[in-house]
Write a protein that holds these residues in place. Structure first.
Motif, PDB file in Angstrom:
ATOM      1  N   ALA A  73       0.833  -1.203   0.000  1.00 44.10           N
ATOM      2  CA  ALA A  73       0.000   0.000   0.000  1.00 44.10           C
ATOM      3  C   ALA A  73       0.866   1.251   0.000  1.00 44.10           C
ATOM      4  O   ALA A  73       0.587   2.224  -0.714  1.00 44.10           O
ATOM      5  CB  ALA A  73      -0.933  -0.007   1.213  1.00 44.10           C
ATOM      6  N   ASP A  74       1.950   1.233   0.785  1.00 46.57           N
ATOM      7  CA  ASP A  74       2.856   2.379   0.806  1.00 46.57           C
ATOM      8  C   ASP A  74       3.571   2.524  -0.536  1.00 46.57           C
ATOM      9  O   ASP A  74       3.798   3.652  -1.013  1.00 46.57           O
ATOM     10  CB  ASP A  74       3.886   2.223   1.927  1.00 46.57           C
ATOM     11  CG  ASP A  74       3.299   2.516   3.307  1.00 46.57           C
ATOM     12  OD1 ASP A  74       2.251   3.177   3.370  1.00 46.57           O
ATOM     13  OD2 ASP A  74       3.892   2.073   4.308  1.00 46.57           O
ATOM     14  N   ARG A  75       3.940   1.395  -1.146  1.00 51.27           N
ATOM     15  CA  ARG A  75       4.574   1.454  -2.479  1.00 51.27           C
ATOM     16  C   ARG A  75       3.631   2.105  -3.487  1.00 51.27           C
ATOM     17  O   ARG A  75       4.029   2.994  -4.254  1.00 51.27           O
ATOM     18  CB  ARG A  75       4.940   0.017  -2.904  1.00 51.27           C
ATOM     19  CG  ARG A  75       5.699  -0.130  -4.233  1.00 51.27           C
ATOM     20  CD  ARG A  75       4.768  -0.246  -5.458  1.00 51.27           C
ATOM     21  NE  ARG A  75       3.681  -1.160  -5.307  1.00 51.27           N
ATOM     22  CZ  ARG A  75       3.712  -2.450  -5.694  1.00 51.27           C
ATOM     23  NH1 ARG A  75       4.817  -2.948  -6.203  1.00 51.27           N
ATOM     24  NH2 ARG A  75       2.622  -3.214  -5.555  1.00 51.27           N
ATOM     25  N   ASP A  76       2.360   1.666  -3.473  1.00 50.87           N
ATOM     26  CA  ASP A  76       1.386   2.218  -4.412  1.00 50.87           C
ATOM     27  C   ASP A  76       1.139   3.699  -4.141  1.00 50.87           C
ATOM     28  O   ASP A  76       1.027   4.507  -5.078  1.00 50.87           O
ATOM     29  CB  ASP A  76       0.070   1.451  -4.320  1.00 50.87           C
ATOM     30  CG  ASP A  76       0.200   0.011  -4.808  1.00 50.87           C
ATOM     31  OD1 ASP A  76       1.159  -0.279  -5.555  1.00 50.87           O
ATOM     32  OD2 ASP A  76      -0.661  -0.815  -4.445  1.00 50.87           O
ATOM     33  N   ASN A  79       4.035   5.708  -5.516  1.00 50.16           N
ATOM     34  CA  ASN A  79       3.961   5.820  -6.975  1.00 50.16           C
ATOM     35  C   ASN A  79       2.892   6.824  -7.401  1.00 50.16           C
ATOM     36  O   ASN A  79       3.112   7.632  -8.316  1.00 50.16           O
ATOM     37  CB  ASN A  79       3.664   4.448  -7.584  1.00 50.16           C
ATOM     38  CG  ASN A  79       4.841   3.495  -7.490  1.00 50.16           C
ATOM     39  OD1 ASN A  79       5.980   3.927  -7.320  1.00 50.16           O
ATOM     40  ND2 ASN A  79       4.580   2.199  -7.591  1.00 50.16           N
ATOM     41  N   ASP A  80       1.718   6.767  -6.735  1.00 45.52           N
ATOM     42  CA  ASP A  80       0.631   7.695  -7.073  1.00 45.52           C
ATOM     43  C   ASP A  80       1.017   9.132  -6.750  1.00 45.52           C
ATOM     44  O   ASP A  80       0.674  10.062  -7.489  1.00 45.52           O
ATOM     45  CB  ASP A  80      -0.644   7.321  -6.310  1.00 45.52           C
ATOM     46  CG  ASP A  80      -1.246   6.000  -6.773  1.00 45.52           C
ATOM     47  OD1 ASP A  80      -0.945   5.578  -7.913  1.00 45.52           O
ATOM     48  OD2 ASP A  80      -2.013   5.394  -5.995  1.00 45.52           O
ATOM     49  N   GLU A  81       1.724   9.337  -5.631  1.00 48.58           N
ATOM     50  CA  GLU A  81       2.140  10.677  -5.232  1.00 48.58           C
ATOM     51  C   GLU A  81       3.097  11.265  -6.257  1.00 48.58           C
ATOM     52  O   GLU A  81       2.968  12.433  -6.668  1.00 48.58           O
ATOM     53  CB  GLU A  81       2.821  10.618  -3.863  1.00 48.58           C
ATOM     54  CG  GLU A  81       3.080  11.964  -3.227  1.00 48.58           C
ATOM     55  CD  GLU A  81       1.842  12.570  -2.592  1.00 48.58           C
ATOM     56  OE1 GLU A  81       1.619  13.780  -2.816  1.00 48.58           O
ATOM     57  OE2 GLU A  81       1.107  11.863  -1.885  1.00 48.58           O
ATOM     58  N   SER A  90      -3.693  10.129 -10.434  1.00 47.81           N
ATOM     59  CA  SER A  90      -3.989   8.940 -11.241  1.00 47.81           C
ATOM     60  C   SER A  90      -3.968   7.732 -10.319  1.00 47.81           C
ATOM     61  O   SER A  90      -3.813   7.856  -9.106  1.00 47.81           O
ATOM     62  CB  SER A  90      -2.973   8.788 -12.377  1.00 47.81           C
ATOM     63  OG  SER A  90      -1.659   8.646 -11.849  1.00 47.81           O
ATOM     64  N   GLY A  91      -4.107   6.552 -10.902  1.00 47.32           N
ATOM     65  CA  GLY A  91      -4.161   5.339 -10.096  1.00 47.32           C
ATOM     66  C   GLY A  91      -5.598   4.922  -9.838  1.00 47.32           C
ATOM     67  O   GLY A  91      -6.550   5.539 -10.333  1.00 47.32           O
ATOM     68  N   ALA A 277      -1.726  11.068   4.182  1.00 51.58           N
ATOM     69  CA  ALA A 277      -2.711  10.219   3.514  1.00 51.58           C
ATOM     70  C   ALA A 277      -2.329  10.079   2.041  1.00 51.58           C
ATOM     71  O   ALA A 277      -1.759  11.011   1.449  1.00 51.58           O
ATOM     72  CB  ALA A 277      -4.092  10.830   3.636  1.00 51.58           C
ATOM     73  N   PRO A 278      -2.605   8.939   1.428  1.00 48.82           N
ATOM     74  CA  PRO A 278      -2.317   8.770  -0.005  1.00 48.82           C
ATOM     75  C   PRO A 278      -3.015   9.856  -0.828  1.00 48.82           C
ATOM     76  O   PRO A 278      -4.074  10.366  -0.459  1.00 48.82           O
ATOM     77  CB  PRO A 278      -2.876   7.380  -0.312  1.00 48.82           C
ATOM     78  CG  PRO A 278      -2.845   6.659   1.001  1.00 48.82           C
ATOM     79  CD  PRO A 278      -3.157   7.708   2.026  1.00 48.82           C
TER      80      PRO A 278
END
Length: 305
Positions: A73-76, A79-81, A90-91, A277-278
């Protein structure tokens, strides 16, 4: 240890089948099994209970999957950030909700997708309140809409959205007053959701509170089926007022607020209290904070005139 091996473990925990887990990761089953065996060797613990087929995870395997979901989740989110800094949000936003809040999900997704055309949304709308919190905790969804009348653990952030209120949907003329009580509703030929569904259990709790014992002549696990049957005029039903903003009030029926007692349940948007937060969650919260959903507490405009 490689990220790919963590993805294999999460997929196996989800699918509980080696071939299906491998297919979801777009690798061969031998490649997935070998990746997990190497991970076991590196950690020097068994992660899977093996037999002729997959028999589950060991305690160590379950603990690893918990951490793997958080790491992925942190990896994703990372990447989204970074992608948002370059080309905009995006994402994929993964959204879960209790069934009765499906309209609220759609009313937030519409402006969210309008503001962020590169983002996609995946919705699961048949969850219980416990499921919503559980899937947030295990990083299987990013945000959820659920009932928030009970204290929510501090690991979550809560944004109240509206109050869920019930109305009686019945044939025109069946109730002459502008409201009805629950005892009156219990005496009508009712079509209700199945007893196993959370929305039905809330209705039964109020009936029990007033000492009424309804005897529904028809039960269904489908909201669409519920409205289809009630439209025939042979049955009455009890639904959240929010649903009428989706299905409308059929011409031959009337929607009457239920009182004595009048009950309402707060519904809110729940996310993990992660800092930061993401970016997808921040974008959704921004939309939710600027969207007024309190109109769902009332009858549609055409019905109230």
């Amino acid at each position: 240890m490689f990220i790919r091996q963590l993805e294999y473990m999460v997929a196996l925990a989800r699918e509980r089948h080696f071939v299906r887990a491998a297919q979801s990761c777009s690798v061969s089953q031998p490649a997935l099994s070998e990746g997990i065996r190497k991970l076991e060797k590196e950690l020097d613990v068994p992660l899977i209970r093996r037999g002729n087929r997959f028999e589950g995870l060991t305690a160590e395997g379950q603990e690893l999957v918990t951490w793997a979901r958080r790491i992925l989740a942190d990896r994703d989110a990372m990447n989204d950030e970074i992608a948002a800094m370059r080309t905009g949000v995006s994402g994929q936003l993964r959204f879960g909700s209790v069934p009765t809040a499906s309209i609220a999900v759609s009313l937030l997704n519409a402006p969210f997708c309008g503001l962020h055309p590169q983002a996609t949304v995946q919705v699961v709308s048949d969850l219980t309140s416990g499921d919503v919190l559980g899937k947030l905790r295990s990083f299987e969804i990013d945000a959820g809409i659920t009932y928030i009348q009970d204290p929510v653990p501090e690991e979550f952030r809560v944004l109240p959205l509206y109050l869920e209120r019930h109305v009686l949907l019945t044939a025109r003329g069946a109730v002459s007053a502008s409201s009805a009580n629950w005892a009156q509703a219990a005496a009508l030929p009712l079509c209700l959701l199945a007893p196993s569904m959370q929305g039905r259990r809330r209705i039964d709790e109020v009936f029990a509170e007033v000492g009424a014992i309804p005897a529904p002549r028809l039960e269904t696990d489908s909201v669409a089926s519920l409205f289809a049957h009630v439209q025939t005029g042979l049955w009455s039903t009890i639904v959240p007022s929010a649903w009428l903003h989706v299905f409308g009030v059929p011409a031959n029926l009337q929607a009457v607020p239920l009182v004595s007692p009048q009950r309402s349940v707060p519904v809110g948007l729940v996310t993990l209290a992660r800092d930061p937060a993401p970016v997808l969650v921040r974008a959704l919260l921004s939309v939710a904070e600027s969207t007024d959903l309190t109109f769902l507490e009332h009858l549609p405009a055409e019905q109230s005139r």
